[in-house]
Design a protein around this motif. Structure first.
Motif, PDB file in Angstrom:
ATOM      1  N   LYS A 124       0.843  -1.193   0.000  1.00  0.00           N
ATOM      2  CA  LYS A 124       0.000   0.000   0.000  1.00  0.00           C
ATOM      3  C   LYS A 124       0.872   1.234   0.000  1.00  0.00           C
ATOM      4  O   LYS A 124       1.791   1.356   0.802  1.00  0.00           O
ATOM      5  CB  LYS A 124      -0.885  -0.007   1.241  1.00  0.00           C
ATOM      6  CG  LYS A 124      -1.817   1.148   1.377  1.00  0.00           C
ATOM      7  CD  LYS A 124      -3.061   0.897   0.597  1.00  0.00           C
ATOM      8  CE  LYS A 124      -4.140   1.870   0.995  1.00  0.00           C
ATOM      9  NZ  LYS A 124      -5.317   1.683   0.202  1.00  0.00           N
ATOM     10  N   VAL A 125       0.589   2.162  -0.913  1.00  0.00           N
ATOM     11  CA  VAL A 125       1.327   3.411  -1.009  1.00  0.00           C
ATOM     12  C   VAL A 125       0.333   4.559  -0.926  1.00  0.00           C
ATOM     13  O   VAL A 125      -0.718   4.521  -1.579  1.00  0.00           O
ATOM     14  CB  VAL A 125       2.093   3.511  -2.354  1.00  0.00           C
ATOM     15  CG1 VAL A 125       2.771   4.851  -2.499  1.00  0.00           C
ATOM     16  CG2 VAL A 125       3.080   2.385  -2.484  1.00  0.00           C
ATOM     17  N   ILE A 126       0.644   5.569  -0.124  1.00  0.00           N
ATOM     18  CA  ILE A 126      -0.164   6.784  -0.042  1.00  0.00           C
ATOM     19  C   ILE A 126       0.784   7.966  -0.236  1.00  0.00           C
ATOM     20  O   ILE A 126       1.779   8.089   0.477  1.00  0.00           O
ATOM     21  CB  ILE A 126      -0.884   6.902   1.315  1.00  0.00           C
ATOM     22  CG1 ILE A 126      -1.869   5.740   1.490  1.00  0.00           C
ATOM     23  CG2 ILE A 126      -1.609   8.247   1.422  1.00  0.00           C
ATOM     24  CD1 ILE A 126      -2.513   5.686   2.863  1.00  0.00           C
ATOM     25  N   LEU A 127       0.480   8.817  -1.220  1.00  0.00           N
ATOM     26  CA  LEU A 127       1.314   9.976  -1.515  1.00  0.00           C
ATOM     27  C   LEU A 127       0.447  11.214  -1.678  1.00  0.00           C
ATOM     28  O   LEU A 127      -0.666  11.126  -2.198  1.00  0.00           O
ATOM     29  CB  LEU A 127       2.081   9.768  -2.827  1.00  0.00           C
ATOM     30  CG  LEU A 127       3.064   8.606  -2.894  1.00  0.00           C
ATOM     31  CD1 LEU A 127       3.520   8.391  -4.327  1.00  0.00           C
ATOM     32  CD2 LEU A 127       4.247   8.861  -1.985  1.00  0.00           C
ATOM     33  N   ILE A 128       0.965  12.349  -1.253  1.00  0.00           N
ATOM     34  CA  ILE A 128       0.369  13.649  -1.553  1.00  0.00           C
ATOM     35  C   ILE A 128       1.490  14.490  -2.146  1.00  0.00           C
ATOM     36  O   ILE A 128       2.543  14.635  -1.537  1.00  0.00           O
ATOM     37  CB  ILE A 128      -0.210  14.340  -0.313  1.00  0.00           C
ATOM     38  CG1 ILE A 128      -1.373  13.530   0.258  1.00  0.00           C
ATOM     39  CG2 ILE A 128      -0.667  15.761  -0.665  1.00  0.00           C
ATOM     40  CD1 ILE A 128      -1.953  14.094   1.541  1.00  0.00           C
ATOM     41  N   GLY A 129       1.255  14.989  -3.347  1.00  0.00           N
ATOM     42  CA  GLY A 129       2.288  15.779  -3.997  1.00  0.00           C
ATOM     43  C   GLY A 129       1.744  16.531  -5.193  1.00  0.00           C
ATOM     44  O   GLY A 129       0.532  16.592  -5.401  1.00  0.00           O
TER      45      GLY A 129
ATOM     46  N   TYR B 278      -3.768  13.588  -4.045  1.00  0.00           N
ATOM     47  CA  TYR B 278      -3.596  12.486  -3.102  1.00  0.00           C
ATOM     48  C   TYR B 278      -3.724  11.219  -3.927  1.00  0.00           C
ATOM     49  O   TYR B 278      -4.679  11.065  -4.691  1.00  0.00           O
ATOM     50  CB  TYR B 278      -4.697  12.566  -2.037  1.00  0.00           C
ATOM     51  CG  TYR B 278      -4.838  11.348  -1.168  1.00  0.00           C
ATOM     52  CD1 TYR B 278      -4.195  11.276   0.058  1.00  0.00           C
ATOM     53  CD2 TYR B 278      -5.643  10.282  -1.553  1.00  0.00           C
ATOM     54  CE1 TYR B 278      -4.340  10.161   0.871  1.00  0.00           C
ATOM     55  CE2 TYR B 278      -5.793   9.163  -0.748  1.00  0.00           C
ATOM     56  CZ  TYR B 278      -5.132   9.113   0.457  1.00  0.00           C
ATOM     57  OH  TYR B 278      -5.283   8.011   1.264  1.00  0.00           O
ATOM     58  N   VAL B 279      -2.757  10.322  -3.814  1.00  0.00           N
ATOM     59  CA  VAL B 279      -2.745   9.086  -4.600  1.00  0.00           C
ATOM     60  C   VAL B 279      -2.620   7.902  -3.657  1.00  0.00           C
ATOM     61  O   VAL B 279      -1.802   7.914  -2.740  1.00  0.00           O
ATOM     62  CB  VAL B 279      -1.550   9.082  -5.586  1.00  0.00           C
ATOM     63  CG1 VAL B 279      -1.410   7.743  -6.280  1.00  0.00           C
ATOM     64  CG2 VAL B 279      -1.687  10.198  -6.605  1.00  0.00           C
ATOM     65  N   GLU B 280      -3.453   6.890  -3.885  1.00  0.00           N
ATOM     66  CA  GLU B 280      -3.360   5.621  -3.175  1.00  0.00           C
ATOM     67  C   GLU B 280      -3.166   4.531  -4.195  1.00  0.00           C
ATOM     68  O   GLU B 280      -3.802   4.540  -5.246  1.00  0.00           O
ATOM     69  CB  GLU B 280      -4.670   5.310  -2.436  1.00  0.00           C
ATOM     70  CG  GLU B 280      -4.715   5.712  -1.013  1.00  0.00           C
ATOM     71  CD  GLU B 280      -6.016   5.286  -0.364  1.00  0.00           C
ATOM     72  OE1 GLU B 280      -6.389   4.095  -0.469  1.00  0.00           O
ATOM     73  OE2 GLU B 280      -6.654   6.149   0.236  1.00  0.00           O
ATOM     74  N   GLY B 281      -2.315   3.581  -3.885  1.00  0.00           N
ATOM     75  CA  GLY B 281      -2.117   2.482  -4.816  1.00  0.00           C
ATOM     76  C   GLY B 281      -1.150   1.473  -4.256  1.00  0.00           C
ATOM     77  O   GLY B 281      -0.994   1.340  -3.041  1.00  0.00           O
ATOM     78  N   LYS B 282      -0.483   0.752  -5.182  1.00  0.00           N
ATOM     79  CA  LYS B 282       0.483  -0.261  -4.773  1.00  0.00           C
ATOM     80  C   LYS B 282       1.748  -0.119  -5.610  1.00  0.00           C
ATOM     81  O   LYS B 282       1.714   0.392  -6.728  1.00  0.00           O
ATOM     82  CB  LYS B 282      -0.107  -1.658  -4.931  1.00  0.00           C
ATOM     83  CG  LYS B 282      -0.466  -2.018  -6.351  1.00  0.00           C
ATOM     84  CD  LYS B 282      -1.108  -3.383  -6.415  1.00  0.00           C
ATOM     85  CE  LYS B 282      -1.579  -3.658  -7.835  1.00  0.00           C
ATOM     86  NZ  LYS B 282      -2.246  -4.928  -7.930  1.00  0.00           N
ATOM     87  N   LEU B 283       2.875  -0.552  -5.042  1.00  0.00           N
ATOM     88  CA  LEU B 283       4.139  -0.546  -5.763  1.00  0.00           C
ATOM     89  C   LEU B 283       4.186  -1.734  -6.709  1.00  0.00           C
ATOM     90  O   LEU B 283       3.783  -2.840  -6.359  1.00  0.00           O
ATOM     91  CB  LEU B 283       5.319  -0.651  -4.801  1.00  0.00           C
ATOM     92  CG  LEU B 283       5.678   0.595  -4.025  1.00  0.00           C
ATOM     93  CD1 LEU B 283       6.850   0.302  -3.093  1.00  0.00           C
ATOM     94  CD2 LEU B 283       6.012   1.750  -4.938  1.00  0.00           C
ATOM     95  N   LYS B 284       4.665  -1.472  -7.902  1.00  0.00           N
ATOM     96  CA  LYS B 284       4.797  -2.528  -8.907  1.00  0.00           C
ATOM     97  C   LYS B 284       6.136  -2.322  -9.601  1.00  0.00           C
ATOM     98  O   LYS B 284       6.433  -1.217 -10.076  1.00  0.00           O
ATOM     99  CB  LYS B 284       3.650  -2.408  -9.910  1.00  0.00           C
ATOM    100  CG  LYS B 284       3.502  -3.551 -10.829  1.00  0.00           C
ATOM    101  CD  LYS B 284       2.742  -4.650 -10.155  1.00  0.00           C
ATOM    102  CE  LYS B 284       2.300  -5.658 -11.212  1.00  0.00           C
ATOM    103  NZ  LYS B 284       1.597  -6.745 -10.635  1.00  0.00           N
ATOM    104  N   THR B 285       6.964  -3.360  -9.656  1.00  0.00           N
ATOM    105  CA  THR B 285       8.240  -3.301 -10.360  1.00  0.00           C
ATOM    106  C   THR B 285       8.115  -4.132 -11.629  1.00  0.00           C
ATOM    107  O   THR B 285       7.595  -5.236 -11.602  1.00  0.00           O
ATOM    108  CB  THR B 285       9.382  -3.846  -9.483  1.00  0.00           C
ATOM    109  OG1 THR B 285       9.456  -3.065  -8.298  1.00  0.00           O
ATOM    110  CG2 THR B 285      10.716  -3.781 -10.209  1.00  0.00           C
ATOM    111  N   ARG B 286       8.567  -3.565 -12.736  1.00  0.00           N
ATOM    112  CA  ARG B 286       8.542  -4.304 -13.998  1.00  0.00           C
ATOM    113  C   ARG B 286       9.917  -4.204 -14.645  1.00  0.00           C
ATOM    114  O   ARG B 286      10.711  -3.328 -14.322  1.00  0.00           O
ATOM    115  CB  ARG B 286       7.438  -3.790 -14.921  1.00  0.00           C
ATOM    116  CG  ARG B 286       7.532  -2.351 -15.313  1.00  0.00           C
ATOM    117  CD  ARG B 286       6.332  -1.901 -16.152  1.00  0.00           C
ATOM    118  NE  ARG B 286       6.382  -0.486 -16.392  1.00  0.00           N
ATOM    119  CZ  ARG B 286       7.028   0.086 -17.400  1.00  0.00           C
ATOM    120  NH1 ARG B 286       7.665  -0.656 -18.274  1.00  0.00           N
ATOM    121  NH2 ARG B 286       7.037   1.395 -17.546  1.00  0.00           N
TER     122      ARG B 286
END
Length: 147
Positions: A7-12, A77-85
């Protein structure tokens, strides 16, 4: 503890306008960079500011909303998940990138002069009705439920 959490939460602020493309089946995908800043006092007591940049990816209806309403400099404000590709570059080297795949987005900063910058058809009501932003989620799909 059973399971795990991603879970990732960012404000920017957006570093550039979202770039939107449509896949062969018509699925929209948008990408944009988001800057988050932190200010602190260093060892000498001076205020120091650092900025981190995050690559954000949004899909489908949320990507279309992003394309229509977000511009460089907007606070979100963004909520999501980390994904590496990973992928192979021209020289055959394996490259990696880590992105935030957003499933929830809230425009912050209040209304501008143009009241049309905030959609009403897919707006979720914020927890407090302070008229400060619009909330969008990837699951804001139309259904026939009466509530």
């Amino acid at each position: 503890m059973a399971g795990s959490v991603n879970k990732v939460i960012l404000i920017g602020n957006l570093g550039k306008d979202p770039e939107v493309r449509y896949l062969e089946g018509g699925t929209a995908v948008a990408t944009f960079s988001l800057a988050t800043s932190e200010t602190y006092k260093n060892r000498n007591g001076e205020l120091t500011s650092t900025t981190d940049w995050h690559n954000i990816v949004v899909w489908r209806k949320l990507a279309e909303i992003t394309e229509k309403y977000l511009k460089k400099g907007n606070k979100v404000y963004v909520e999501g998940k980390l994904k590496t590709r990973s992928w192979q570059d021209q020289d055959g080297n394996t490259r990696y990138t880590t992105e935030v795949v957003a499933d929830n987005l809230t425009m912050l900063g209040g209304r501008k002069e143009d009241a049309t910058t905030y959609p009403t058809e897919s707006k979720k009501e914020p927890a407090q009705s302070n008229d400060q932003g619009a909330v969008f989620a990837a699951d804001d799909e139309e259904d026939d439920l009466p509530f």
